[in-house]
Design a protein around this motif. Structure first.
Motif, PDB file in Angstrom:
ATOM      1  N   GLU A 110      45.179 -19.484  13.761  1.00 56.46           N
ATOM      2  CA  GLU A 110      43.746 -19.164  13.823  1.00 56.46           C
ATOM      3  C   GLU A 110      43.499 -17.983  12.892  1.00 56.46           C
ATOM      4  O   GLU A 110      44.154 -16.943  13.014  1.00 56.46           O
ATOM      5  CB  GLU A 110      43.354 -18.797  15.260  1.00 56.46           C
ATOM      6  CG  GLU A 110      41.879 -18.523  15.414  1.00 56.46           C
ATOM      7  CD  GLU A 110      41.510 -18.119  16.845  1.00 56.46           C
ATOM      8  OE1 GLU A 110      40.559 -17.342  16.987  1.00 56.46           O
ATOM      9  OE2 GLU A 110      42.185 -18.571  17.791  1.00 56.46           O
ATOM     10  N   LEU A 111      42.538 -18.147  11.985  1.00 58.18           N
ATOM     11  CA  LEU A 111      42.283 -17.098  10.998  1.00 58.18           C
ATOM     12  C   LEU A 111      41.756 -15.831  11.670  1.00 58.18           C
ATOM     13  O   LEU A 111      40.803 -15.874  12.443  1.00 58.18           O
ATOM     14  CB  LEU A 111      41.254 -17.588   9.966  1.00 58.18           C
ATOM     15  CG  LEU A 111      40.962 -16.619   8.815  1.00 58.18           C
ATOM     16  CD1 LEU A 111      42.193 -16.432   7.925  1.00 58.18           C
ATOM     17  CD2 LEU A 111      39.783 -17.123   7.988  1.00 58.18           C
ATOM     18  N   ILE A 112      42.401 -14.715  11.378  1.00 64.08           N
ATOM     19  CA  ILE A 112      41.934 -13.423  11.869  1.00 64.08           C
ATOM     20  C   ILE A 112      41.007 -12.778  10.836  1.00 64.08           C
ATOM     21  O   ILE A 112      39.977 -12.203  11.179  1.00 64.08           O
ATOM     22  CB  ILE A 112      43.116 -12.472  12.168  1.00 64.08           C
ATOM     23  CG1 ILE A 112      43.953 -13.034  13.321  1.00 64.08           C
ATOM     24  CG2 ILE A 112      42.635 -11.067  12.474  1.00 64.08           C
ATOM     25  CD1 ILE A 112      43.199 -13.148  14.631  1.00 64.08           C
ATOM     26  N   GLY A 113      41.364 -12.898   9.568  1.00 62.47           N
ATOM     27  CA  GLY A 113      40.488 -12.335   8.544  1.00 62.47           C
ATOM     28  C   GLY A 113      41.130 -12.361   7.165  1.00 62.47           C
ATOM     29  O   GLY A 113      42.310 -12.685   7.009  1.00 62.47           O
ATOM     30  N   VAL A 114      40.323 -12.023   6.175  1.00 64.64           N
ATOM     31  CA  VAL A 114      40.783 -11.862   4.796  1.00 64.64           C
ATOM     32  C   VAL A 114      40.487 -10.421   4.425  1.00 64.64           C
ATOM     33  O   VAL A 114      39.345  -9.975   4.543  1.00 64.64           O
ATOM     34  CB  VAL A 114      40.064 -12.825   3.836  1.00 64.64           C
ATOM     35  CG1 VAL A 114      40.521 -12.604   2.404  1.00 64.64           C
ATOM     36  CG2 VAL A 114      40.295 -14.280   4.268  1.00 64.64           C
ATOM     37  N   ALA A 170      43.089  -7.011  17.269  1.00 58.78           N
ATOM     38  CA  ALA A 170      42.862  -6.370  18.573  1.00 58.78           C
ATOM     39  C   ALA A 170      41.385  -6.468  18.960  1.00 58.78           C
ATOM     40  O   ALA A 170      41.056  -6.763  20.121  1.00 58.78           O
ATOM     41  CB  ALA A 170      43.306  -4.907  18.526  1.00 58.78           C
ATOM     42  N   ALA A 171      40.502  -6.261  17.983  1.00 55.50           N
ATOM     43  CA  ALA A 171      39.055  -6.338  18.274  1.00 55.50           C
ATOM     44  C   ALA A 171      38.681  -7.755  18.703  1.00 55.50           C
ATOM     45  O   ALA A 171      37.894  -7.958  19.625  1.00 55.50           O
ATOM     46  CB  ALA A 171      38.263  -5.910  17.050  1.00 55.50           C
ATOM     47  N   LYS A 172      39.273  -8.735  18.002  1.00 57.56           N
ATOM     48  CA  LYS A 172      38.973 -10.142  18.286  1.00 57.56           C
ATOM     49  C   LYS A 172      39.426 -10.521  19.700  1.00 57.56           C
ATOM     50  O   LYS A 172      38.835 -11.369  20.352  1.00 57.56           O
ATOM     51  CB  LYS A 172      39.663 -11.021  17.250  1.00 57.56           C
ATOM     52  CG  LYS A 172      38.981 -12.347  17.033  1.00 57.56           C
ATOM     53  CD  LYS A 172      39.401 -12.961  15.698  1.00 57.56           C
ATOM     54  CE  LYS A 172      38.450 -14.077  15.329  1.00 57.56           C
ATOM     55  NZ  LYS A 172      38.480 -14.434  13.923  1.00 57.56           N
TER      56      LYS A 172
END
Ligand SMILES: [Zn+2]
Length: 175
Positions: A110-114, A170-172
């Motif tokens: 699952e993509l967390i971010g770029v 962690a925020a997600k």
């Protein structure tokens, strides 16, 4: 994962096609100054090399980090990741690097971010993955360790992008 201190071709002086000396100029129709070959017209673009990695998560909510044993930042903690190869997707690169550096298979990416920044040009693509084992030290790593979220060694992380991705993770997860 390699943070990259400078672009490998940032200081190239000669055309990779015809061998003539490159010249600094703004190509026709462009807005930025580039190194160009006035002989054959080749434009020497400097593009960042994307890095892909995973934050492996275990059933008990712990995440796996690896301790680097190569420079730069040898001895510091990072999630498994590395440069994408031509011919693979970001997901495939992330899985391959996780297998190489942590001897660990993960699933359900699952993509967390770029995460990007200017300067040397860093593009880090980070996924969360469900760990399918415990993992062990592999290529370029001396140790793997599972951390509860409150145990993440924030002051001993290898790169800015490591911290950005872990904070986003962690925020997600509402941590
Ligand atoms: Zn040329």
């Amino acid at each position: 994962m390699n943070g990259g201190s400078s672009h490998p071709h940032a200081f190239s002086r000669f055309c990779m096609h015809c061998g003539q000396r490159l010249t600094s100029a703004i190509p026709e129709g462009a807005t930025k100054r580039r190194m160009v070959c006035l002989d054959c017209g080749f434009i020497h673009y400097l593009n960042p090399r994307p890095v892909a990695g995973t934050i492996p998560v275990r059933g008990d909510g712990h995440i796996l980090l690896v301790r680097r044993n190569i420079e730069p930042r040898s001895g510091y903690w990072v999630f498994p990741g590395g440069y994408m190869d031509v011919g693979e997707t970001a997901e495939e690169a992330a899985l391959r690097e996780t297998l190489e550096e942590a001897r660990l298979e993960v699933g359900s990416l699952e993509l967390i971010g770029v995460f990007t920044r200017t300067g040397p040009g860093v593009v880090v693509i980070v996924y969360e993955g469900v760990a399918l084992g415990e993992g062990e030290a592999g290529d370029e790593t001396s140790e793997v360790r599972w951390f509860a979220p409150h145990e993440i060694p924030w002051s001993e992380l290898a790169f800015d992008s490591t911290e950005w991705a872990l904070r986003a993770w962690a925020a997600k997860r509402g941590l």
